[in-house]
Structure formats: structure tokens, C-alpha cells
Design an enzyme around this catalytic site. Structure first.
Site, short mmCIF file in Angstrom:
data_model
loop_
_atom_site.label_atom_id
_atom_site.label_comp_id
_atom_site.label_asym_id
_atom_site.label_seq_id
_atom_site.Cartn_x
_atom_site.Cartn_y
_atom_site.Cartn_z
N ASN A 76 -0.56 -3.11 -37.12
CA ASN A 76 -0.18 -3.15 -35.71
C ASN A 76 -1.01 -4.21 -34.98
OD1 ASN A 76 1.54 -1.50 -33.92
ND2 ASN A 76 -0.34 -1.05 -32.79
N ASP A 91 5.13 -1.21 -22.75
CA ASP A 91 5.05 -0.96 -21.31
C ASP A 91 5.11 -2.32 -20.64
OD1 ASP A 91 2.42 -1.89 -21.69
OD2 ASP A 91 1.53 0.09 -21.46
N HIS A 141 2.84 -4.82 -25.02
CA HIS A 141 2.34 -4.56 -23.66
C HIS A 141 2.72 -5.80 -22.85
CE1 HIS A 141 0.26 -0.95 -24.76
NE2 HIS A 141 -0.36 -1.58 -25.75
N GLU A 185 -4.90 -3.97 -34.53
CA GLU A 185 -5.56 -5.11 -33.88
C GLU A 185 -6.66 -5.76 -34.71
OE1 GLU A 185 -6.91 -3.89 -30.01
OE2 GLU A 185 -4.91 -3.33 -29.34
N GLU A 230 4.15 0.00 -28.57
CA GLU A 230 3.41 0.47 -27.39
C GLU A 230 4.00 -0.14 -26.13
OE1 GLU A 230 -0.84 -0.02 -27.85
OE2 GLU A 230 -0.70 0.24 -30.02
C1 XIL Z 1 -5.25 3.61 -25.41
C2 XIL Z 1 -4.89 4.99 -24.90
O1 XIL Z 1 -3.69 4.93 -24.19
C3 XIL Z 1 -6.01 5.50 -24.05
O2 XIL Z 1 -5.73 6.82 -23.63
C4 XIL Z 1 -7.32 5.46 -24.84
O3 XIL Z 1 -8.39 5.86 -24.01
C5 XIL Z 1 -7.59 4.07 -25.35
O4 XIL Z 1 -6.48 3.63 -26.11
N1 XIL Z 1 -3.69 -0.62 -27.78
C6 XIL Z 1 -3.58 0.44 -28.62
C7 XIL Z 1 -3.60 1.83 -28.10
O5 XIL Z 1 -3.34 0.25 -29.82
O6 XIL Z 1 -4.13 2.72 -29.03
C8 XIL Z 1 -4.36 1.89 -26.80
O7 XIL Z 1 -4.24 3.21 -26.28
C9 XIL Z 1 -3.86 0.87 -25.84
C10 XIL Z 1 -4.04 -0.52 -26.39
#
Ligand code: XIL
Length: 382
Positions: A216, A298, A264, A174, A296
């Protein structure tokens, strides 16, 4: 896991002593997954995606007292990714102290289950989520030059430790805001520009020359100011190389192998981007010779008192299938990682203020039963 459900599971397991895919110490999960409390339809998800790896984020503490978490993660998925194990506040919680217990636990679980192991998010400082404390205070307090040194040392240490064990690492996570401007975070301030990113990747390449190095980003799935900036950075990293020694021979390797798109997604009505728009964007990255991956995945949907409606669950199922189908169509898409697989263990609902009104983002419900999304993802992979 709800208390009642856990009790029922333990009781059923004790009475039936079932062969439901339990993981023996040092062994792989048993092939049968047709019976028992953590049962899901055969064959396991990981066997459906030919040529692609379908993985999940994994947190070892979630397995404590929750048998299905470890069992399903081990049996159904082809890779495990450290959910928190390689974040700065986990591996370097205090000045001069390193703690690899969580990351090692994920690496060990992956080895036992014969899964690919991936490490995530070494250099990350989410400005909009400072409450997570990803970059500890003692690191923030360092003068810029020392923080830069800390950064490259951290990358060297973590990547070096998992060289030969982890297939991939998200070196930088990010870096951009939505307008495509580099986030002026604690890492950026070390060089006041993108040089810190180049330096972090160089340290990673030198520490593990054959590990796949990923950049990422979130909300960059379609063409936008943000993905344009990501593309320019990816090109620069791809065009920058460093000399390394592989199998005893010196060679030059580019600093970047792949770009992770977090994915996401939002599964409410009219919230999913057009598939063609995502495909066109991803192609720009693969045209550079880079791999891409949904890192990631979801799909959060509207919920009321924690419950989602049937229509939204169907829509969510279509989004999961779309993302899997899209990956299949792109030759250099290595697969996808879901950011958790059960609604019982979801970062979306861990932070209710962040995603207020949304939830139910994962493939299985809070009792590890298949949601429509589980079945549609399976169909999309077949
Ligand atoms: C999140 C985890 O799922 C949590 O458990 C932690 O507290 C914070 O990070 N983007 C990302 C991930 O790149 O690393 C994040 O994961 C969610 C958002």
C-alpha cells in the site's frame, strides 16, 4: 456527533421506535433505509457497485453513543477495514502483550453485517507522523535482528488470527518517500534494504495462504519516481513465490496479490491529477497480474472555520465520481475503501496541523446528511 443532534436522534428513536435499518445482535441490518435519523436514499451504496466492493475504514469506539456511525457503516458499505485495530500500537501495545479487542470488534461487526473484512497496515512506520506512535518505543528499542524477528512474528500472529475471516491484508504500508527511496524507518533498519518487505510478505503468505496480500502506498496514483519504485518492488514480490499448502495440496504462490493506492485526494481547484495519468499508471500494475484498489479514498477541500464552499463541494463530488469511474474501467480494480464516511469522524480534521486549511473530506457531513459527493459517487457506480 454533536450533542444536540445525538439527543434528537435518541428521542426520535424512542418515540417512533422506527424501523430504520437498525442492526439486531447477531443479525444483518434490516433492508429498509428510507426512514429514521440515519436514513439515506435506497438502495444502499453497497448494492450499486456490481463486481466491486465499496468499503469503509471502521473504528469500533466511534460507534459508542453514536448510532448512525454503526448503522450507516453496516448498511451502506460492502466491507469494513480496521482503521487502527491492526496497527502495531493497537495490537502489540506493550512488550509481550497482544490486544485484539479492536480488530475483533471490527471483524465481528463485518460478520454481523455480512460484509467483507479487511485488515490494514501491519508493517508501517510513518516517519513524518512519529507523534502517532504507530511503532511503540519498546519495539524501536530492540536490536535490529530482534526487531526483525518481532516483525515476522507479529505478521504471523495477526494474519494467522484472521485467516479465513479477513479477505485481504495490507502487509506493508508506505515503504517509499516521494523520490522513490525506501524510507529508512524502524522496519527498514532490520535489513537495511527491501529484504524486510520480502520477509514480511513471506510470513503473511505462510500464515494465511489464500488471503489477498497487498502493498500500500500514498501519493503514487500517477507515474512518478515513487510509483516507479513501487512498481519495481511489486514486480519483485510478484515474481517471488513460496510453497504453501492449500486444500491439502502443496503449491507455490507469489508473495503479492494486489497494490493499494491510498487516494487521499485534494479537491481544491487544479489539484486533481488527470484521469488518463492515473489510468496509465494503474495499468502498469494490473499488467503484472496484480489487483489494484483505492484503499483510503477521501477528498479534502479548502475550509474556513470548518466550512466548505459550494463550489469546492461540487468539485469534491466530481473527484469521488472520477475515482469510482476509474476503478470501474479497470478490470482488476477490486473497488475502493473510503477512509471514513462522515466529516464527524475524519483523520483529516483529527490532525489540524497536518492538513491545515483543509477538511470536509468525506461523503456525509457531520450530521450524516448526504453531501453532493454521496450522490455523485452513487451515480458513478450505477
Ligand atoms: C490513520 C487513522 O485514520 C488514524 O485514526 C490514526 O491515528 C493514524 O492513522 N495512511 C494510512 C492510514 O495508511 O493507516 C492512516 O490512518 C492515514 C494515512
Amino acid at each position: 456527533m454533536k450533542q444536540g443532534r445525538l439527543g434528537a436522534i435518541l428521542l426520535a428513536a424512542a418515540i417512533a421506535a422506527c424501523a430504520c435499518g437498525s442492526v439486531e445482535p447477531g443479525g444483518a441490518p434490516s433492508p429498509s433505509n428510507r426512514a429514521g435519523p440515519c436514513a439515506l436514499p435506497d438502495p444502499p451504496l453497497r448494492d450499486l457497485a456490481e463486481g466491486r466492493t465499496i468499503g469503509t475504514a471502521y473504528r469500533s469506539s466511534f460507534a459508542d453513543g453514536d448510532r448512525c456511525y454503526a448503522e450507516i457503516a453496516g448498511r451502506e458499505f460492502g466491507s469494513l477495514t480496521t482503521e487502527i485495530g491492526t496497527m502495531t500500537n493497537t495490537v502489540a501495545p506493550a512488550a509481550g502483550r497482544f490486544d485484539f479487542r479492536e480488530a475483533d470488534a471490527v471483524a465481528d461487526a463485518a460478520r454481523r453485517n455480512r460484509q467483507d473484512f479487511q485488515i490494514h497496515s501491519l508493517i508501517w512506520d510513518p516517519l513524518d507522523q512519529q507523534v502517532w506512535g504507530v511503532v511503540p518505543e519498546y519495539v524501536r528499542a530492540l536490536p535490529d535482528a530482534q526487531r526483525h524477528r518481532f516483525m515476522t512474528d507479529l505478521v504471523t500472529k495477526v494474519v494467522g488470527r484472521y485467516a479465513g475471516r479477513a479477505s485481504t491484508v495490507t502487509v506493508v504500508n508506505e515503504p517509499f518517500d516521494q523520490r522513490g527511496t525506501l524510507q529508512h524507518n524502524a522496519w527498514w533498519r532490520t535489513t537495511s534494504g527491501d529484504q524486510y518487505i520480502v520477509d514480511a510478505f513471506r510470513a503473511a503468505r505462510l500464515a494465511a495462504p489464500t488471503m489477498k496480500l497487498y502493498l500500500n502506498e500514498h501519493s503514487a496514483e500517477t507515474v512518478s519516481d515513487k510509483s516507479n519504485a513501487l512498481l519495481a518492488l511489486a514486480k519483485k514480490l510478484r515474481e517471488t513465490s513460496v510453497e504453501v499448502v492449500v486444500d491439502g495440496r502443496a503449491e507455490r504462490r507469489p508473495l503479492l496479490d494486489g497494490v493499494g493506492f491510498q487516494a487521499h485526494m485534494l479537491g481544491g481547484a487544479d489539484q486533481q491529477p488527470r484521469t488518463e495519468d492515473m489510468r496509465a499508471n494503474l495499468r502498469r500494475f494490473t499488467d503484472l497480474g496484480l489487483d489494484v484498489r483505492f484503499t483510503e479514498l477521501d477528498v479534502r477541500i479548502p475550509t474556513k472555520d470548518g466550512r466548505a464552499g459550494a463550489e469546492d463541494l461540487q468539485r469534491q463530488a466530481r473527484v469521488y465520481a472520477t475515482m469510482a469511474g476509474l476503478c470501474r474501467q479497470i478490470e482488476r480494480c477490486t473497488g475502493l475503501t473510503v477512509w471514513g464516511f462522515t466529516d464527524e469522524r475524519s483523520w483529516i480534521t483529527d490532525y489540524p496541523a497536518t492538513f491545515s486549511g483543509y477538511g470536509s473530506a468525506n461523503l456525509l457531513d457531520a450530521n450524516y446528511a448526504a453531501k453532493p459527493a454521496w450522490n455523485s459517487l452513487r451515480s458513478a457506480l450505477r
